[in-house]
Write a protein that holds these residues in place. Structure first.
Motif, PDB file in Angstrom:
ATOM      1  N   ASP A  17       0.974  -1.338  -0.078  1.00  0.00           N
ATOM      2  CA  ASP A  17       0.009   0.088  -0.222  1.00  0.00           C
ATOM      3  C   ASP A  17       0.719   1.208  -0.117  1.00  0.00           C
ATOM      4  O   ASP A  17       0.436   2.261  -0.446  1.00  0.00           O
ATOM      5  N   TYR A  18       2.109   1.057   0.402  1.00  0.00           N
ATOM      6  CA  TYR A  18       2.928   2.451   0.576  1.00  0.00           C
ATOM      7  C   TYR A  18       3.883   2.120  -0.344  1.00  0.00           C
ATOM      8  O   TYR A  18       4.053   3.127  -1.306  1.00  0.00           O
ATOM      9  N   PRO A  19       4.956   1.733   0.303  1.00  0.00           N
ATOM     10  CA  PRO A  19       6.347   1.994  -0.679  1.00  0.00           C
ATOM     11  C   PRO A  19       6.307   1.225  -2.088  1.00  0.00           C
ATOM     12  O   PRO A  19       6.993   1.903  -3.129  1.00  0.00           O
ATOM     13  N   PHE A  20       5.296   0.370  -2.406  1.00  0.00           N
ATOM     14  CA  PHE A  20       5.343  -0.411  -3.544  1.00  0.00           C
ATOM     15  C   PHE A  20       4.138   0.218  -4.189  1.00  0.00           C
ATOM     16  O   PHE A  20       3.827  -0.308  -5.390  1.00  0.00           O
ATOM     17  N   GLN A  21       3.294   1.031  -4.032  1.00  0.00           N
ATOM     18  CA  GLN A  21       2.323   1.418  -4.566  1.00  0.00           C
ATOM     19  C   GLN A  21       2.796   2.814  -5.168  1.00  0.00           C
ATOM     20  O   GLN A  21       3.292   3.707  -4.826  1.00  0.00           O
ATOM     21  N   THR A  22       2.431   2.765  -6.802  1.00  0.00           N
ATOM     22  CA  THR A  22       2.872   3.719  -7.651  1.00  0.00           C
ATOM     23  C   THR A  22       2.002   5.015  -7.536  1.00  0.00           C
ATOM     24  O   THR A  22       0.596   4.790  -7.126  1.00  0.00           O
ATOM     25  N   ASP A  23       2.524   6.244  -7.877  1.00  0.00           N
ATOM     26  CA  ASP A  23       1.632   7.451  -7.921  1.00  0.00           C
ATOM     27  C   ASP A  23       0.414   7.122  -8.728  1.00  0.00           C
ATOM     28  O   ASP A  23      -0.830   7.559  -8.682  1.00  0.00           O
ATOM     29  N   HIS A  24       0.730   6.575  -9.930  1.00  0.00           N
ATOM     30  CA  HIS A  24      -0.278   6.466 -10.920  1.00  0.00           C
ATOM     31  C   HIS A  24      -1.377   5.575 -10.369  1.00  0.00           C
ATOM     32  O   HIS A  24      -2.641   5.671 -10.443  1.00  0.00           O
ATOM     33  N   GLN A  25      -1.089   4.343  -9.802  1.00  0.00           N
ATOM     34  CA  GLN A  25      -2.031   3.455  -9.126  1.00  0.00           C
ATOM     35  C   GLN A  25      -2.708   4.382  -8.069  1.00  0.00           C
ATOM     36  O   GLN A  25      -3.993   4.105  -7.915  1.00  0.00           O
TER      37      GLN A  25
END
Length: 130
Positions: A17-25
């Motif tokens: 949810d935090y370090p691996f979520q992209t801004d686009h997602q």
């Protein structure tokens, strides 16, 4: 074993949810159309991969013998429920039914969202611990 599984799934959730979520997602996962659904599926898939990896590592490190099909079902449950919750309308609907529009307008939706995710993770950990 429940506590260890729940903890690993929660850590996986936080990572996805935090370090691996992209801004686009983050910006598009609740959107309509192909762009929104692709962002949502990509984000939910990240949860599946990370939680699956952590369960595998936990199994090896802690000597668990998790049954394969239930473990796969739990990880898929996490992906599906995460994607559903992140469409945002389920949280908005809950807050409307619970008469929490004021709280929603002041940032409460993020808390309800995370509570729904933790509930889904807890149910997954319970199912795998039985």
């Amino acid at each position: 074993m429940f506590a260890e599984i729940a903890f690993l799934l929660y850590v996986g959730h936080l990572l996805a949810d935090y370090p691996f979520q992209t801004d686009h997602q983050a910006a598009h996962k609740a959107g309509c159309g192909r762009k929104g659904w692709m962002a949502n599926v990509a984000h939910a898939s990240t949860h599946v991969l990370i939680c699956g990896l952590l369960l595998a590592v936990g199994s090896m490190a802690l000597g668990w013998h998790l049954p394969l099909l239930p473990a796969i079902a739990v990880v898929l449950w996490i992906g599906v429920t995460h994607g559903f919750i992140d469409r945002r309308w389920p949280v908005a609907g809950w807050m409307r039914i619970a008469r929490q529009q004021g709280w929603a307008a002041h940032g409460g939706a993020a808390h309800v969202d995370q509570t729904a995710h933790v509930l889904a993770l807890t149910l997954a950990a319970l199912a795998l611990s039985v």
